[in-house]
Design a protein around this motif. Structure first.
Motif, short mmCIF file in Angstrom:
data_model
loop_
_atom_site.label_atom_id
_atom_site.label_comp_id
_atom_site.label_asym_id
_atom_site.label_seq_id
_atom_site.Cartn_x
_atom_site.Cartn_y
_atom_site.Cartn_z
N ASN A 96 0.81 -1.20 0.00
CA ASN A 96 0.00 0.00 0.00
C ASN A 96 0.86 1.26 0.00
OD1 ASN A 96 -2.15 1.81 0.42
ND2 ASN A 96 -2.01 1.55 2.63
N MET A 97 0.65 2.11 -0.98
CA MET A 97 1.30 3.41 -1.16
C MET A 97 2.79 3.30 -1.51
SD MET A 97 -1.31 5.19 -1.06
CE MET A 97 -0.43 6.66 -1.57
N CYS A 101 -1.73 2.69 -4.96
CA CYS A 101 -2.73 3.14 -4.01
C CYS A 101 -3.65 1.95 -3.72
CB CYS A 101 -3.53 4.30 -4.58
SG CYS A 101 -2.51 5.76 -4.97
N SER A 395 0.68 9.93 0.88
CA SER A 395 -0.78 9.84 0.93
C SER A 395 -1.46 10.18 -0.40
CB SER A 395 -1.33 10.76 2.02
OG SER A 395 -0.93 12.10 1.79
N SER A 398 1.55 6.86 -4.94
CA SER A 398 2.48 5.82 -4.50
C SER A 398 3.91 6.18 -4.90
CB SER A 398 2.10 4.47 -5.13
OG SER A 398 2.45 4.42 -6.50
N CYS A 568 -5.39 7.20 -5.86
CA CYS A 568 -5.64 7.66 -4.49
C CYS A 568 -6.80 8.66 -4.47
CB CYS A 568 -4.40 8.30 -3.92
SG CYS A 568 -3.05 7.13 -3.67
#
Length: 568
Positions: A96-97, A101, A395, A398, A568
């Motif tokens: 994740n990230m 995303c 956030s 990625s 995202c």
């Protein structure tokens, strides 16, 4: 001329055989809520295809695996294929990230990648929050058709997935810990293939059973899928022969105990050569964490035991199963002996010799610390770090997208090769040294040239106590050259390096209060997560990443992202 034609015919036959042996294997993952009963109560969990553990993926080396993931759960989600090289398919790695995303609730994503240059036992799991507690399963890569194992062919192959269970919503467990800045609540049980075993309440009939025939040989593919605990594993009155770890073959090693950290896999041969009867298999924790100061209590951990049972065909129904003696929770000598006794099978399938020339030397400290948190208890929260930096995931984009599209402001390419502050790393006198405890937050990465050889000394610290840290590198295997206790000695410890047949792994258990040296070649462009595989440490920042630049040829250049890559 006839000899030339013969050689050409042989070459074409080999090529045809190679092409014919490669297949496209497709699976669909439906991730959604599932109500299960464990330990006297019902619990809603997140699961794949209504299974715990999730479905087993079976492929052969050279195959292409396509997994269609449909996120019908209420949580953001991504799936990581733990130990898969992802050669030129970094978009499918899953953290994740880091490479993507997350897949939002109601969303979907197709993971597509080839299984190249590796075979053995790997696994897959959620790489978002504590969802890995129930979203996981095995990934078995068999040799290409016609290629034998480098050990006697077993009569049967058996999966042993060791897990961890909470009588709670695991996402809520993590959220509560994050809110108060304290460690998360410990688990309530361990499991074997999703079952806790008869030592827990209401679990007498919830125990994994393996039926065997006397004289037959079984290949046990053992996977530690626990979130936060390393585990000892034993079978009463039986030895096991280790033949592979982390999908890399080993020189056969006979042992009566297997030790695994979260993320690690161990393949063993079990010969059913005992008196026909019943024998417990059992797993209990190796909890190496020592108190932060003399007289302080041992950090809490789940000190329970899960067990299954091995039953011989023809065993009398009245047989009382035998129980193996288990190591103490802090039996570091047993754990260290196991980890350091394993060596790689030099010359075996997919063996890679140790690279001799090193381009990048790193000393990376790993351990715990603190960070300021005005809303937390005592104004601080528990933190973890590499080289005194607590990693923060981006956030908005990625890391891999930022690298590919050359987007600035997502990460900084300044992860240090050595700790910014050097001190007596493993001396307990520094356990509560406030000048060393506080760690700044950053999203810093180490940038590597394509094909650079990296040697990293992973050095534990004694800040807030010492413990064994399982460190996982995405996208690569590495050679484990040496490991030991105390501070790494750059003058004398290199004399201990095994440059002939070192173990090849993707997850290394760095000894409690000690160090380990790994070496790998950065021959896969992309962004590769490098982190502790204890999920109670990963959110605290015990992580970083390697950005491997593109090479000069199409075969060393990362392709663009899939069109359905989550945003995202």
């Amino acid at each position: 001329m006839s000899r030339l034609l013969f050689l050409l015919t042989c070459a074409l036959a080999l090529l045809a055989s190679s092409v014919a042996s490669a297949a496209i294997v497709e699976h669909s993952f439906h991730v959604q809520n599932l109500t299960v009963r464990r330990l006297c109560s019902e619990q809603v969990i997140t699961a794949v295809n209504a299974k715990l553990p999730g479905p087993t993926l079976r492929v052969r080396e050279g195959d292409t695996l396509i997994v269609y993931v449909f996120n019908k759960s209420p949580y953001d989600l991504s799936i990581h294929w733990h130990g898969v090289f992802q050669l030129l398919s970094a978009w499918a790695d899953g953290p994740n990230m880091i490479t993507q995303c997350p897949i939002p609730p109601g969303g979907k994503y197709t993971y597509k990648f080839k299984l190249l240059q590796q075979e053995g036992t790997l696994w897959w799991h959620a790489h978002t929050s504590f969802l890995r507690a129930t979203v996981y399963g095995a990934l078995v890569i068999r040799p290409r058709s016609g290629h034998p194992y480098p050990f006697p062919k077993p009569n049967k192959e058996v999966l042993i997935l060791l897990g961890e269970w909470w009588n709670a919503n695991v996402v809520a467990v993590e959220s509560q810990a994050d809110a108060i800045g304290a460690p998360p609540n410990i688990s309530d049980a361990y499991t074997i293939n999703g079952l806790p075993g008869d030592l827990y309440n209401c679990s007498r009939n919830r125990m994994y059973k393996l039926k065997v025939q006397k004289g037959k040989t079984y290949l046990l593919r053992i996977i530690n899928a626990a979130l936060n605990n390393q585990l000892f594993f034993r079978i009463a009155n039986h030895n096991m022969t280790v033949v592979a770890v982390d999908a890399g073959y080993t020189v056969p090693y006979v042992t009566d105990v297997v030790v695994t950290g979260p993320g690690q896999t161990v393949d063993v041969l079990l010969v059913a050569d005992k008196e026909a009867g019943s024998y417990f298999m059992a797993a209990n924790p190796y909890a190496s964490a020592a108190p932060a100061a003399p007289g302080a209590p041992v950090p809490p951990f789940d000190n329970t035991t899960t067990r299954g049972i091995v039953v011989y065909e023809g065993a009398p129904l009245s047989t009382i199963p035998k129980m193996p003696p288990l190591p103490g929770f802090n039996d570091t000598p047993t754990a260290h002996k196991f980890f350091t006794s394993l060596t790689g099978l030099a010359g075996g399938p997919h063996w890679v010799p140790v690279p001799c020339q090193v381009d990048e030397h790193m000393l990376v400290t790993v351990g715990l610390g603190l960070s300021i948190c005005p809303t937390c208890l005592n104004g601080t929260r528990l933190a973890a770090s590499m080289n005194n930096f607590s990693f923060v995931r981006p956030s908005s984009l990625s890391l891999l997208q930022a690298f590919f599209f050359n987007v600035s402001g997502i990460y900084t390419p300044d992860f240090p090769d050595t700790p910014p502050i050097q001190f007596d790393y493993t001396n307990p006198i520094n356990a509560l040294n406030l000048s060393l405890l506080f760690t700044p937050k950053s999203t810093s990465v180490k940038v590597l040239k394509y094909n650079a050889t990296v040697e990293a000394v992973l050095q534990n610290t004694a800040l807030l106590g010492v413990e064994n840290h399982p460190i996982h590198l995405h996208g690569f295997n590495f050679h484990v050259l040496a490991q030991g206790f105390g501070n790494y000695d750059p003058l004398n410890d290199p004399k201990k390096f095994n440059l002939i047949n070192p173990l090849i792994r993707n997850t290394i258990s760095v000894p409690v209060g000690g160090w380990a040296v790994i070496r790998f070649v950065a021959n896969n462009p992309g962004v590769w997560f490098f982190h502790c595989h204890l999920d109670n440490h990963l959110p605290l920042g015990l992580a970083s990443a390697f950005v491997v630049e593109n090479g000069l040829t199409p075969e060393s250049t990362l392709p663009p992202p899939p069109v359905d890559l989550p945003q995202c």
